[in-house]
Motif scaffolding. Structure first.
Motif, PDB file in Angstrom:
ATOM      1  N   LEU A  70      -0.417  12.428  -8.376  1.00  0.00           N
ATOM      2  CA  LEU A  70      -1.193  11.391  -9.055  1.00  0.00           C
ATOM      3  C   LEU A  70      -2.308  10.856  -8.166  1.00  0.00           C
ATOM      4  O   LEU A  70      -3.458  10.716  -8.593  1.00  0.00           O
ATOM      5  N   MET A  71      -1.959  10.529  -6.907  1.00  0.00           N
ATOM      6  CA  MET A  71      -2.964  10.014  -5.983  1.00  0.00           C
ATOM      7  C   MET A  71      -4.069  11.033  -5.771  1.00  0.00           C
ATOM      8  O   MET A  71      -5.246  10.689  -5.673  1.00  0.00           O
ATOM      9  N   ASP A 105       8.450  10.317  -8.808  1.00  0.00           N
ATOM     10  CA  ASP A 105       9.074  10.728  -7.559  1.00  0.00           C
ATOM     11  C   ASP A 105       7.971  11.014  -6.545  1.00  0.00           C
ATOM     12  O   ASP A 105       6.771  10.877  -6.855  1.00  0.00           O
ATOM     13  N   LEU A 106       8.339  11.391  -5.324  1.00  0.00           N
ATOM     14  CA  LEU A 106       7.350  11.548  -4.265  1.00  0.00           C
ATOM     15  C   LEU A 106       6.307  12.605  -4.612  1.00  0.00           C
ATOM     16  O   LEU A 106       5.102  12.397  -4.424  1.00  0.00           O
ATOM     17  N   THR A 114       0.837  -1.200   0.000  1.00  0.00           N
ATOM     18  CA  THR A 114       0.000   0.000   0.000  1.00  0.00           C
ATOM     19  C   THR A 114       0.869   1.245   0.000  1.00  0.00           C
ATOM     20  O   THR A 114       2.046   1.204   0.347  1.00  0.00           O
ATOM     21  N   ASN A 115       0.253   2.341  -0.387  1.00  0.00           N
ATOM     22  CA  ASN A 115       0.963   3.611  -0.469  1.00  0.00           C
ATOM     23  C   ASN A 115       0.865   4.342   0.871  1.00  0.00           C
ATOM     24  O   ASN A 115      -0.232   4.653   1.338  1.00  0.00           O
ATOM     25  N   GLU A 116       2.004   4.593   1.490  1.00  0.00           N
ATOM     26  CA  GLU A 116       2.017   5.225   2.806  1.00  0.00           C
ATOM     27  C   GLU A 116       1.468   6.641   2.780  1.00  0.00           C
ATOM     28  O   GLU A 116       1.134   7.211   3.830  1.00  0.00           O
ATOM     29  N   PHE A 117       1.342   7.233   1.596  1.00  0.00           N
ATOM     30  CA  PHE A 117       0.861   8.601   1.502  1.00  0.00           C
ATOM     31  C   PHE A 117      -0.634   8.687   1.179  1.00  0.00           C
ATOM     32  O   PHE A 117      -1.152   9.757   0.909  1.00  0.00           O
ATOM     33  N   ASN A 118      -1.313   7.535   1.206  1.00  0.00           N
ATOM     34  CA  ASN A 118      -2.764   7.555   1.033  1.00  0.00           C
ATOM     35  C   ASN A 118      -3.399   7.993   2.347  1.00  0.00           C
ATOM     36  O   ASN A 118      -3.313   7.283   3.339  1.00  0.00           O
ATOM     37  N   ARG A 161       1.265  17.620   2.488  1.00  0.00           N
ATOM     38  CA  ARG A 161       2.410  16.803   2.082  1.00  0.00           C
ATOM     39  C   ARG A 161       3.021  17.318   0.778  1.00  0.00           C
ATOM     40  O   ARG A 161       4.229  17.320   0.591  1.00  0.00           O
ATOM     41  N   ILE A 162       2.135  17.738  -0.151  1.00  0.00           N
ATOM     42  CA  ILE A 162       2.628  18.280  -1.420  1.00  0.00           C
ATOM     43  C   ILE A 162       3.433  19.556  -1.168  1.00  0.00           C
ATOM     44  O   ILE A 162       4.516  19.744  -1.727  1.00  0.00           O
TER      45      ILE A 162
END
Length: 327
Positions: A102-103, A95-96, A24-28, A124-125
């Motif tokens: 994208l998410m 990249d991050l 899973t994506n930790e940034f979700n 976060r962005i």
């Protein structure tokens, strides 16, 4: 500036990826998933299979595929022991900053994220951009708008969450992963943003006696107990403070009643409004209506009415005159 069109390119062939190769994506920011929806998804997968492939990219460093879209499908497959999951794989590892953007587009466009989750992703962005979230200029806002497809108006709305102390933000993040029946509505933070700011300007001593975290806890408790029935009632606090700012009602009177709102669990925003500014707003409404009525009567052709209509209008106007004389 991140150009999404340059990274949203997939391998033409849908790949069946071993579920052990997916992470899973930790940034979700969507930390909780509705169990009922998950069970419905499991039933659908069992009867029809996975109709829509998940979206992933390959992380060379970890030798794993990172999920950008489809975490619910992935979790459902793990529960029912499905070994492989169909996936569309990005040709380029983002990249991050690209991954966050994208998410954001994938999930927010489908309205899967709460406003609080959107705010945390924007934060976060901004962090990844190397900017200070409390000091964004017009160029930063345009870049954020491009990356998120949100208007600057909406970005400013979501950034209001970030004006709160870190302790308040952290508490709501913890609520996000706690039991769903214990989760307060983060919209309380949006509704109380301006009232807290106005209280700090008009009566700063109140914020010395009640810190912002305590005020939010008070509002959560009042809503849990049904003293505040819906978020719109918070706007009565805002209306009261606006009247005080405009000098229409005494600030000391408002201060005393807001202090009571903080200290008395059963004292609602409606009680606050009724005890301070309701009469002022009624006065404004009566004055506006009276002016409109006067203007209507100037241009009104009374003689064009039939007999019954004239009698009805005379009767209503007479009632109005009697009411005015009794004031």
């Amino acid at each position: 500036m991140t150009n999404l069109s340059s990274i949203i390119e997939y391998d033409k062939k849908v790949q069946d990826i071993n579920i052990e190769q997916l992470i899973t994506n930790e940034f979700n920011p969507r930390a909780r998933y509705n169990e009922e929806e998950e069970e419905e998804l499991i039933d659908s997968i069992l009867s029809k299979g996975i109709l829509n492939p998940i979206i992933v990219y390959y992380d060379k460093q970890r030798d794993k595929y990172i999920i950008l879209d489809g975490e619910r499908r992935y979790r459902a497959c793990k529960k029912i022991n499905i070994k492989t999951v169909p996936a569309r794989v990005l040709l380029k590892e983002p990249d991050l900053l690209e991954s966050l953007s994208l998410m954001f587009h994938i999930h927010n466009v489908r309205e899967e994220w709460t406003e609080f989750a959107i705010s945390m992703t924007i934060r976060r962005i901004v962090d990844e951009m190397g900017k200070n979230i409390q000091n964004l200029n017009s160029s930063d806002m345009r870049e954020l708008s491009t990356m998120t497809s949100l208007s600057t108006y909406k970005i400013n709305k979501y950034l209001k969450f970030q004006d709160y102390p870190d302790s308040v933000i952290q508490k709501f993040l913890e609520y996000e992963i706690g039991p769903s029946n214990e989760k307060p509505d983060p919209d309380i933070l949006l509704e109380m943003h301006k009232p807290i700011k106005d209280i700090g300007q008009l009566m700063p001593e109140l914020l010395k006696n009640h810190n912002i975290g305590e005020i939010i806890d008070i509002c959560i408790d009042k809503k849990d107990k049904g003293v505040i029935r819906n978020n719109k009632e918070f706007r009565l606090i805002n209306k009261t403070l606006n009247a005080a700012k405009d000098g229409q009602i005494p600030i000391d009177q408002v201060k005393n009643q807001i202090e009571r709102f903080f200290n008395d669990i059963n004292f609602s925003p409606e009680d606050l409004y009724q005890s301070t500014s309701q009469n002022f707003y009624k006065y404004q409404s009566v004055l506006k209506t009276s002016k409109s009525l006067s203007q209507l009567l100037i241009d009104f052709d009374f003689n064009s009415l039939d007999y019954e209509s004239k009698r009805n209008l005379e009767s209503e106007l007479e009632k109005l005159l009697i009411k005015i004389r009794s004031l």
